[in-house]
Motif scaffolding. Structure first.
Motif, short mmCIF file in Angstrom:
data_model
loop_
_atom_site.label_atom_id
_atom_site.label_comp_id
_atom_site.label_asym_id
_atom_site.label_seq_id
_atom_site.Cartn_x
_atom_site.Cartn_y
_atom_site.Cartn_z
N LYS A 72 0.84 -1.21 0.00
CA LYS A 72 0.00 0.00 0.00
C LYS A 72 0.87 1.26 0.00
O LYS A 72 0.57 2.24 -0.68
CB LYS A 72 -0.93 0.00 1.21
CG LYS A 72 -2.04 -1.06 1.15
CD LYS A 72 -2.86 -1.07 2.43
CE LYS A 72 -3.91 -2.18 2.39
NZ LYS A 72 -4.66 -2.27 3.67
N LEU A 73 1.94 1.23 0.77
CA LEU A 73 2.86 2.37 0.80
C LEU A 73 3.56 2.56 -0.55
O LEU A 73 3.72 3.69 -1.02
CB LEU A 73 3.90 2.19 1.91
CG LEU A 73 3.42 2.35 3.35
CD1 LEU A 73 4.55 2.00 4.31
CD2 LEU A 73 2.91 3.75 3.62
N VAL A 74 3.97 1.45 -1.16
CA VAL A 74 4.64 1.54 -2.46
C VAL A 74 3.68 2.11 -3.51
O VAL A 74 4.06 2.99 -4.30
CB VAL A 74 5.16 0.15 -2.91
CG1 VAL A 74 5.65 0.20 -4.36
CG2 VAL A 74 6.27 -0.32 -1.99
N ARG A 75 2.44 1.64 -3.51
CA ARG A 75 1.45 2.16 -4.46
C ARG A 75 1.19 3.64 -4.22
O ARG A 75 1.05 4.43 -5.16
CB ARG A 75 0.14 1.37 -4.37
CG ARG A 75 0.20 0.01 -5.03
CD ARG A 75 -1.19 -0.53 -5.30
NE ARG A 75 -1.97 -0.72 -4.09
CZ ARG A 75 -2.03 -1.87 -3.43
NH1 ARG A 75 -1.34 -2.92 -3.87
NH2 ARG A 75 -2.76 -1.99 -2.34
N LEU A 76 1.14 4.02 -2.95
CA LEU A 76 0.91 5.42 -2.60
C LEU A 76 2.05 6.29 -3.12
O LEU A 76 1.82 7.36 -3.70
CB LEU A 76 0.81 5.55 -1.07
CG LEU A 76 0.43 6.93 -0.51
CD1 LEU A 76 -1.01 7.28 -0.90
CD2 LEU A 76 0.58 6.94 1.00
N VAL A 77 3.27 5.82 -2.94
CA VAL A 77 4.45 6.56 -3.39
C VAL A 77 4.45 6.69 -4.92
O VAL A 77 4.82 7.74 -5.46
CB VAL A 77 5.73 5.86 -2.90
CG1 VAL A 77 6.95 6.32 -3.68
CG2 VAL A 77 5.92 6.09 -1.41
N LYS A 78 4.04 5.65 -5.60
CA LYS A 78 4.06 5.66 -7.07
C LYS A 78 2.94 6.48 -7.69
O LYS A 78 3.09 7.03 -8.79
CB LYS A 78 3.99 4.22 -7.60
CG LYS A 78 5.26 3.40 -7.38
CD LYS A 78 5.11 2.02 -7.97
CE LYS A 78 6.41 1.23 -7.87
NZ LYS A 78 6.29 -0.12 -8.46
N LYS A 79 1.81 6.57 -7.00
CA LYS A 79 0.64 7.20 -7.61
C LYS A 79 0.30 8.58 -7.06
O LYS A 79 -0.51 9.30 -7.64
CB LYS A 79 -0.59 6.29 -7.41
CG LYS A 79 -0.48 4.96 -8.16
CD LYS A 79 -1.73 4.12 -7.95
CE LYS A 79 -1.65 2.81 -8.73
NZ LYS A 79 -2.89 1.99 -8.57
N THR A 80 0.91 8.95 -5.95
CA THR A 80 0.54 10.22 -5.32
C THR A 80 1.73 11.18 -5.35
O THR A 80 2.78 10.88 -4.77
CB THR A 80 0.12 9.98 -3.85
OG1 THR A 80 -0.84 8.93 -3.81
CG2 THR A 80 -0.48 11.24 -3.25
N PRO A 81 1.60 12.33 -5.97
CA PRO A 81 2.72 13.28 -6.07
C PRO A 81 3.10 13.91 -4.74
O PRO A 81 4.26 14.25 -4.52
CB PRO A 81 2.23 14.32 -7.07
CG PRO A 81 0.75 14.23 -7.02
CD PRO A 81 0.43 12.79 -6.73
N ILE A 82 2.10 14.08 -3.85
CA ILE A 82 2.37 14.69 -2.54
C ILE A 82 1.75 13.80 -1.46
O ILE A 82 0.56 13.46 -1.52
CB ILE A 82 1.77 16.11 -2.44
CG1 ILE A 82 2.39 17.02 -3.51
CG2 ILE A 82 2.01 16.69 -1.05
CD1 ILE A 82 1.78 18.40 -3.56
N ILE A 83 2.57 13.43 -0.48
CA ILE A 83 2.09 12.57 0.61
C ILE A 83 2.27 13.30 1.94
O ILE A 83 3.39 13.68 2.30
CB ILE A 83 2.86 11.23 0.65
CG1 ILE A 83 2.69 10.47 -0.67
CG2 ILE A 83 2.38 10.37 1.81
CD1 ILE A 83 3.49 9.18 -0.74
#
Length: 319
Positions: free
Chosen positions: A184-195
């Motif tokens: 989930k973290l990897v997908r978030l990093v790949k798909k979200t420009p700002i976290i």
């Protein structure tokens, strides 16, 4: 155990993330392995040192496997993991009753060692000081409670037989294509420009699949592993923010990590149903590794940075 002949291993859970990686490593190391499986379609790894046995239940698969070989070491990885649709009775049936049956059967058949992959959740969900193997267990969830009950069953069976036990409690396991919170973290990093996870000031222990597999392999034959409970990690405690930053770097993403006050972030996550998921990875969960290191003379072969870079490479090349 003989120092001249590697023990024959019977293993469950080879189609899972940990099991598949462990199976490949055991074959590289020259072990002969028999795997117990329910579904043929889930098993992809084939090797001359591996014999796969299939049946609707593990009991039948185990009986078939034992017609062709003895059982020196039983590695039990199969089980019901964190799933919202599972009830307490589901966890008890799979994680406790099945484990108890297999441990009893293994002991009856003269198995020398039973290795059980448990969970750091047996120690508790969070702590202000590092967890140790000697802590009084304090599982908080159905899954963790079932894992603790399974540990107790294994220890009782071994106490009344000649079989030894090894119980391993890992924290969050990460690696290429790992299920759960890491992916989930990897997908978030790949798909979200700002976290907005840059201000999480906690401390957590993690364990890469590479370090976990290395540790499990050591416990197969090491005499000091007999009848012990071990906690295992990368031996680098970092914040969730630092971990996400390392994922961004290793996976070569341009994601921007910013800080938002928890007072703002928590209500926003609650609206989209992600509050509990984030709380789970932002609590303090650290592990004291002295026992694992001193008893087994083992150190994690890879750092977090090396493990994440290796994971990113394997994912990008679909290895």
């Amino acid at each position: 155990m003989s120092v001249f002949k590697k023990p024959h291993i019977i293993m469950t859970g080879c189609s899972g993330f940990v099991g598949n990686n462990l199976l490949m490593k055991l074959c590289e190391s020259g072990y002969k392995v028999s795997t117990l499986n329910r579904k043929k379609s889930l098993v992809s790894f084939q090797h001359k040192s591996v014999s796969h046995y299939y049946a609707d239940d593990f009991a039948t698969a185990l009986e078939d496997a034992l017609k062709n070989s003895s059982c020196d070491v039983f590695i039990h990885l199969a089980g019901a993991a964190h799933k919202p649709e599972l009830t307490e009775s589901d966890y008890l049936k799979v994680n406790v009753e099945l484990t108890k049956y297999l441990a009893r059967k293994a002991a009856m058949l003269g198995c020398k060692r039973f290795i059980q992959l448990s969970s750091i959740g047996v120690n508790g969900s969070s702590s202000s000081t590092p967890f140790t193997a000697s802590d009084i267990p304090a599982p908080k969830e159905s899954y963790s409670r079932s894992k603790y009950l399974a540990e107790q069953e294994i220890q009782a069976i071994c106490a009344s037989s000649d079989m030894e036990y090894v119980i391993i409690r890992p924290p969050l396991i990460y690696g290429p294509f790992a299920p759960g919170n890491f992916q989930k973290l990897v997908r978030l990093v790949k798909k979200t420009p700002i976290i907005p996870m840059g201000g999480i000031d906690n401390q957590r222990s993690f364990v890469s699949i590479y370090n976990l597999i290395s540790f499990i392999e050591v416990t197969i034959e090491h005499p000091n592993a007999a009848n012990e409970v071990f906690l295992v990690s990368d031996e680098q405690d970092i914040s969730t923010s630092d971990f996400v930053n390392k994922i961004i770097s290793s996976y070569k993403q341009r994601t921007l990590l910013i800080s938002l006050p928890w007072s703002i972030l928590r209500p926003a996550l609650k609206l989209i149903g992600k509050e509990k998921a984030l709380e789970k990875i932002t609590s303090n969960v650290t592990i004291e590794m002295n026992k694992s290191i001193s008893l087994l003379d083992w150190k994690p072969p890879l750092t977090i940075e090396e493990s994440l870079e290796k994971s990113a490479f394997h994912e990008s090349n679909k290895i």
